[in-house]
Design a protein around this motif. Sequence first.
Motif, short mmCIF file in Angstrom:
data_model
loop_
_atom_site.label_atom_id
_atom_site.label_comp_id
_atom_site.label_asym_id
_atom_site.label_seq_id
_atom_site.Cartn_x
_atom_site.Cartn_y
_atom_site.Cartn_z
N ILE A 299 13.11 -2.61 0.15
CA ILE A 299 13.29 -1.68 -0.50
C ILE A 299 14.90 -0.87 -0.74
O ILE A 299 15.13 -0.76 -1.37
CB ILE A 299 12.25 -0.41 -0.09
N GLY B 107 7.11 -9.20 2.37
CA GLY B 107 7.44 -8.04 1.48
C GLY B 107 8.42 -8.30 0.88
O GLY B 107 9.28 -9.40 0.29
N GLN C 242 0.28 -4.91 7.03
CA GLN C 242 1.36 -4.91 5.90
C GLN C 242 1.48 -3.17 5.69
O GLN C 242 0.34 -3.01 5.17
CB GLN C 242 1.04 -6.31 4.90
N THR C 243 2.36 -3.19 5.45
CA THR C 243 2.41 -1.56 4.88
C THR C 243 3.93 -1.58 4.63
O THR C 243 5.42 -2.32 5.16
CB THR C 243 2.49 -0.59 6.21
N ARG C 244 4.12 -0.23 4.52
CA ARG C 244 5.78 0.22 4.80
C ARG C 244 6.25 -0.04 5.38
O ARG C 244 5.47 0.74 6.19
CB ARG C 244 5.81 1.55 3.43
N ARG D 66 3.41 -4.79 1.21
CA ARG D 66 2.12 -5.06 0.14
C ARG D 66 2.09 -5.48 -0.75
O ARG D 66 1.36 -5.83 -1.39
CB ARG D 66 1.62 -2.96 0.25
N LYS D 67 4.10 -5.89 -1.21
CA LYS D 67 4.40 -6.23 -2.77
C LYS D 67 4.77 -7.54 -1.96
O LYS D 67 6.35 -7.79 -1.53
CB LYS D 67 5.36 -5.54 -3.26
N TYR E 259 11.03 -2.26 4.15
CA TYR E 259 10.32 -2.40 3.54
C TYR E 259 9.29 -2.83 2.74
O TYR E 259 8.95 -1.64 3.42
CB TYR E 259 10.13 -4.01 3.92
N ASP E 260 8.37 -2.73 2.04
CA ASP E 260 7.15 -2.54 1.31
C ASP E 260 6.25 -4.12 1.38
O ASP E 260 6.55 -5.14 0.98
CB ASP E 260 7.27 -2.70 -0.11
#
Length: 124
Positions: free
Chosen positions: A37, A34, A6-8, A121-122, A118-119
Motif C-alpha cells: 500500500i 499481498g 491474512q489481513t492489513r 487480503r489482496k 500491506y494488504d
Amino acid sequence: MLGYKQTRGIVTLSSEAVLATGTGKARVRMPFAGSIISVTASVLSASAGSSVILDVNKNGTTIFGTQANRPTIAAAAVSATAGAHSVKTFAAGDVITVDVDQVGSGTAGTGFTVAIAYDGRKNA
C-alpha cells in the motif's frame, strides 16, 4: 498458510547501526501474498550535509520504477514518505530487503526503520 492471518498490517525493517551504504541491510521473507500500500522511512538520528536515500527491493529488484520515488530523508530531517512504487504485489516466499543508497556527507546518520503497509487480503 503457515498459520498467518491474512489481513492489513505493517512490516517494519530496521537497523540501529551508524548508516553506511550497501545492499540488504535488513530483510524479511514474506509468509503470504499481498499488496503493497505505501512505504515510509525514518532514521534514529539525522544526517548532515546530504540526504539519506533508502531503497526497498522485492527479490533483489527495486519496487520503485523511478529512483526519485525512493524514501529520501532530507539532511537534518528524521522521516520521509516514499513516492509511488511500481511493484504493487508480493507472493508468499518473496524476500523484501532494504538498501542504503546514500548517507549524509557530513554526518552519516544513525539507524533506519522502513515501514511497508500491506494488504494481505489482496493477492492480485
